[in-house]
Design an enzyme around this catalytic site. Structure first.
Site, PDB file in Angstrom:
ATOM      1  N   HIS A  82      79.810  64.755  53.980  1.00 43.90           N
ATOM      2  CA  HIS A  82      79.274  64.295  52.695  1.00 43.90           C
ATOM      3  C   HIS A  82      78.201  65.276  52.239  1.00 43.90           C
ATOM      4  CE1 HIS A  82      78.184  61.493  49.514  1.00 43.90           C
ATOM      5  NE2 HIS A  82      76.956  61.964  49.693  1.00 43.90           N
ATOM      6  N   ASP A 161      76.628  48.676  46.546  1.00 49.35           N
ATOM      7  CA  ASP A 161      76.152  50.021  46.208  1.00 49.35           C
ATOM      8  C   ASP A 161      76.663  50.453  44.843  1.00 49.35           C
ATOM      9  OD1 ASP A 161      74.927  52.661  46.740  1.00 49.35           O
ATOM     10  OD2 ASP A 161      77.012  53.285  46.571  1.00 49.35           O
ATOM     11  N   ARG A 168      70.496  52.139  39.210  1.00 52.12           N
ATOM     12  CA  ARG A 168      69.482  53.173  39.495  1.00 52.12           C
ATOM     13  C   ARG A 168      69.628  54.341  38.535  1.00 52.12           C
ATOM     14  NH1 ARG A 168      71.120  54.754  45.052  1.00 52.12           N
ATOM     15  NH2 ARG A 168      69.538  56.359  44.830  1.00 52.12           N
ATOM     16  N   SER A 183      72.563  54.249  50.300  1.00 53.66           N
ATOM     17  CA  SER A 183      73.718  54.322  49.405  1.00 53.66           C
ATOM     18  C   SER A 183      74.817  55.177  50.042  1.00 53.66           C
ATOM     19  CB  SER A 183      73.262  54.928  48.074  1.00 53.66           C
ATOM     20  OG  SER A 183      74.350  55.319  47.288  1.00 53.66           O
ATOM     21  N   LYS A 187      78.500  53.620  52.384  1.00 54.76           N
ATOM     22  CA  LYS A 187      79.894  53.965  52.064  1.00 54.76           C
ATOM     23  C   LYS A 187      80.562  54.676  53.240  1.00 54.76           C
ATOM     24  CE  LYS A 187      78.222  55.703  48.312  1.00 54.76           C
ATOM     25  NZ  LYS A 187      77.737  56.181  47.035  1.00 54.76           N
TER      26      LYS A 187
END
Ligand code: URA
Length: 425
Positions: A82, A161, A168, A183, A187
């Site tokens: 990620h 989320d 946000r 967040s 996931k």
């Protein structure tokens, strides 16, 4: 339990109890806590922080708001990457098929670009026919048959989320480290990967502008992953200048295919290989040779199968923008700075990115760089080419660029930051 007392606790710098956290996440997901109440709580968290115990509980509550995927039926170990997002960050495109070619399974749930950073799904959608939205069964089939899948996260994964991130985004509360960490990790943990490598970007084009903030975000996420049984490592990587020579959807796909074909810019190759080694190590495949898989064409073979399995034509001509504008060097010398944020904003203004989630993007829009920091340039030579279908955007894009670069007199010494700055495990 009520929302006002939870907000007051954090407003007054208190520690949220596990019960408060479980309740507020669940009630917000069900619509019982209103958006304005969650906005107030998010702002209190941004201003007053959360400790590691609170962050871990917050992450667990977001995971519990939806389904958890399971890849136990696969014969290969799963490993994922990620990135916290940057300009020209196309690394997922060559990386996922490369790591699959080395024997791992790569379930890559990706996102769209928002603001000045690009999104992997937008990039891949410039390939004619390619589909980002797969059912869980389709995702597993592509993963099982090709070794890698890059697709959108289904609605069932961490729905708390999804709702909170959208909130946000419009309330100035994206930049809170506890909220970013929970967040991303909710996931990734719900996705069910066995191993995870985090590419935490640092510099002007990243969320984290300083190495200290990047370290804090990385170590928070590594602890969340490790405590949940996911082997997690983070690399802090440079995002002061764009990665590679392109920023924009189809332009970045073209550059990624060049890397898979054995060419491409050195910084993209170096970061792809560094992340591949970490992902394979974390998956227990220590003897794999990603350099060989890149040079012998096996990563390209997986790429072609992966794109075809999602309806794309790997041989199709990629879209190009209708109009170009060349920016030339105003002086001769050494290019000592090329700012990632400014280039990202200009690419976004040309149509490569979106201002609101529902906006379309132009597949061919973006920026091609003809020089990178450290290169010698001559007055009048092309520095970058701007691409768009809508030439009226050139002026607005150019306004982002006057401060984007420095050219120092010829002979000025220059030392580039390494692409990988630190490793946190
Ligand atoms: N990416 C995410 O998924 N969440 C954040 O909060 C920031 C970046």
């Amino acid at each position: 339990m009520d929302a006002i007392s939870v907000i007051r606790t954090k407003r007054d710098r208190g520690e949220l109890t596990p019960e408060q956290i479980d309740w507020v996440i669940d009630a917000y997901t069900r619509g019982e806590v209103a958006d304005e109440q969650m906005s107030a709580l998010a702002m209190a968290i941004l201003l007053n922080g959360m400790n590691r115990t609170e962050i871990a509980r917050w992450t667990a509550a977001m995971i519990a708001s939806g389904e958890r995927m399971n890849f136990d039926a696969l014969s290969r170990p799963t490993t994922d990457k990620h990135s916290t997002g940057g300009v020209g960050d196309k690394i997922t495109l060559p990386l996922a098929p490369l790591v699959a070619a080395c024997g791992a399974a790569v379930p890559q749930l990706s996102g769209r670009g928002l603001g000045h950073t690009g999104g992997t799904l937008d990039k891949l959608e410039s390939i004619p026919g390619w589909r980002a939205h797969l059912s869980n069964e389709e995702m597993l089939t592509v993963l099982d048959t090709t070794g890698a899948v890059i697709c959108a996260a289904g609605d069932g994964l961490a729905p708390a989320d999804k709702k909170l991130y959208a909130l946000r985004d419009v309330t100035g509360t994206v930049e809170a480290i506890p909220l970013i960490a929970s967040s991303i990790m909710s996931k990734k943990i719900a996705e069910g990967t066995g191993a995870l490598v985090l590419d935490v970007k640092v510099g002007s084009g990243a969320f984290m502008k300083t190495i200290e903030d990047a370290r804090e975000l990385a170590s928070t996420m590594v602890a969340l992953g490790t405590d949940s049984g996911v082997r997690t490592v983070a690399l802090l990587t440079d995002m002061s200048t764009p990665l590679g020579l392109t920023a924009g959807n189809a332009l970045e796909v073209r550059e990624s295919v060049e890397v898979l074909a054995g060419g491409g810019p050195q910084d993209v190759i170096d970061l792809t290989l560094a992340l591949a080694r970490e992902m394979l190590d974390a998956a227990g495949l220590k003897d794999a040779d990603p350099e060989k898989a890149l040079s012998d064409g096996s990563a390209m073979d997986v790429w072609r199968r992966m794109i075809s399995a999602q309806g794309g034509d790997p041989d199709a001509t990629l879209p190009t923008a209708r109009e170009q504008h060349v920016v030339t060097a105003p002086a001769s010398g050494v290019l000592t700075r090329l700012d990632a944020y400014d280039v990202g904003v200009a690419a976004w203004r040309l149509g490569a990115g979106r201002a609101r989630k529902e906006d379309p993007v132009q597949a061919g829009a973006g920026i091609e760089l003809h020089a990178k920091p450290g290169d010698t340039v001559t007055a009048g030579q092309p520095l970058m080419t701007l691409h768009t279908d809508t030439p009226e955007k050139f002026d607005y894009a150019l306004k982002a660029l006057p401060e984007a670069y420095d050219i120092a007199p010829a002979g000025t010494s220059f030392s580039a930051l390494p692409v990988v700055r630190e490793r946190i495990a």
